[in-house]
Write a protein that holds these residues in place. Structure first.
Motif, short mmCIF file in Angstrom:
data_model
loop_
_atom_site.label_atom_id
_atom_site.label_comp_id
_atom_site.label_asym_id
_atom_site.label_seq_id
_atom_site.Cartn_x
_atom_site.Cartn_y
_atom_site.Cartn_z
N ASP A 1 -109.21 6.43 -12.17
CA ASP A 1 -110.26 5.68 -11.48
C ASP A 1 -111.62 6.34 -11.68
OD1 ASP A 1 -108.41 3.88 -10.56
OD2 ASP A 1 -108.26 4.75 -8.54
N ALA A 2 -111.66 7.66 -11.64
CA ALA A 2 -112.92 8.37 -11.84
C ALA A 2 -113.46 8.11 -13.24
CB ALA A 2 -112.74 9.87 -11.61
N ALA A 3 -112.57 8.05 -14.22
CA ALA A 3 -113.00 7.77 -15.60
C ALA A 3 -113.56 6.35 -15.71
CB ALA A 3 -111.83 7.95 -16.57
N ASP A 4 -113.08 5.45 -14.83
CA ASP A 4 -113.56 4.07 -14.83
C ASP A 4 -114.80 3.88 -13.98
OD1 ASP A 4 -111.50 3.31 -16.47
OD2 ASP A 4 -110.20 2.64 -14.84
N GLY A 5 -115.30 4.97 -13.37
CA GLY A 5 -116.50 4.87 -12.57
C GLY A 5 -116.27 4.85 -11.08
N ALA A 6 -115.01 4.82 -10.64
CA ALA A 6 -114.73 4.86 -9.20
C ALA A 6 -114.90 6.29 -8.72
CB ALA A 6 -113.30 4.37 -8.93
N ASP A 7 -115.16 6.45 -7.42
CA ASP A 7 -115.43 7.79 -6.90
C ASP A 7 -114.17 8.59 -6.61
OD1 ASP A 7 -114.49 6.66 -4.58
OD2 ASP A 7 -116.40 6.79 -3.50
N GLY A 8 -112.97 7.98 -6.67
CA GLY A 8 -111.73 8.71 -6.47
C GLY A 8 -111.38 8.96 -5.02
N ARG A 9 -112.21 8.54 -4.07
CA ARG A 9 -111.91 8.73 -2.66
C ARG A 9 -111.09 7.56 -2.14
NH1 ARG A 9 -117.70 9.47 -0.63
NH2 ARG A 9 -118.37 10.03 -2.69
N ASP A 10 -110.38 7.81 -1.04
CA ASP A 10 -109.57 6.79 -0.39
C ASP A 10 -108.61 6.14 -1.37
OD1 ASP A 10 -110.83 7.23 2.04
OD2 ASP A 10 -112.41 5.76 1.59
N THR A 11 -107.91 6.97 -2.14
CA THR A 11 -106.96 6.43 -3.10
C THR A 11 -105.76 5.86 -2.37
OG1 THR A 11 -105.89 8.57 -3.36
CG2 THR A 11 -107.65 8.02 -4.92
N ASP A 12 -105.26 4.78 -2.90
CA ASP A 12 -104.05 4.17 -2.36
C ASP A 12 -102.86 5.02 -2.74
OD1 ASP A 12 -105.47 2.00 -1.33
OD2 ASP A 12 -105.35 0.92 -3.24
#
Length: 88
Positions: free
Chosen positions: A28-39
């Motif tokens: 997700d981080a590589a896709d631009g998401a911040d990686g917080r609150d991961t499911d």
């Protein structure tokens, strides 16, 4: 949680769900998401780890199929391939 994935007619894999969740957060981080609150990891995430598609297998818990998008709640997972190569 430690999970054992038994691919019938194939290999058995051992996973630590925290590591699987960490791999998803990294993606997700590589896709631009911040990686917080991961499911929590799903059965589809486990399939991805062993290079299988949800379209070619059924995931079974205690002999009953479960949706691939459900969060992993079992320590023992059976994967049944729906299609396997044959001979001509």
């Amino acid at each position: 949680m430690h999970v054992t994935v038994d691919v019938k007619g194939g290999d058995t894999y051992e996973f630590d769900l925290e590591a699987v969740a960490g791999a998803d957060a990294d993606a997700d981080a590589a896709d631009g998401a911040d990686g917080r609150d991961t499911d929590p990891p799903t059965y589809a995430d486990l399939l991805r780890e062993i290079d299988l598609s949800p379209h070619e297998v059924s995931v079974l818990i205690d002999g009953r199929p479960v949706p691939e998008d459900r969060p992993v709640e079992s320590e023992q997972v059976t994967v049944l391939r729906l299609i396997k190569g044959g001979s001509r």
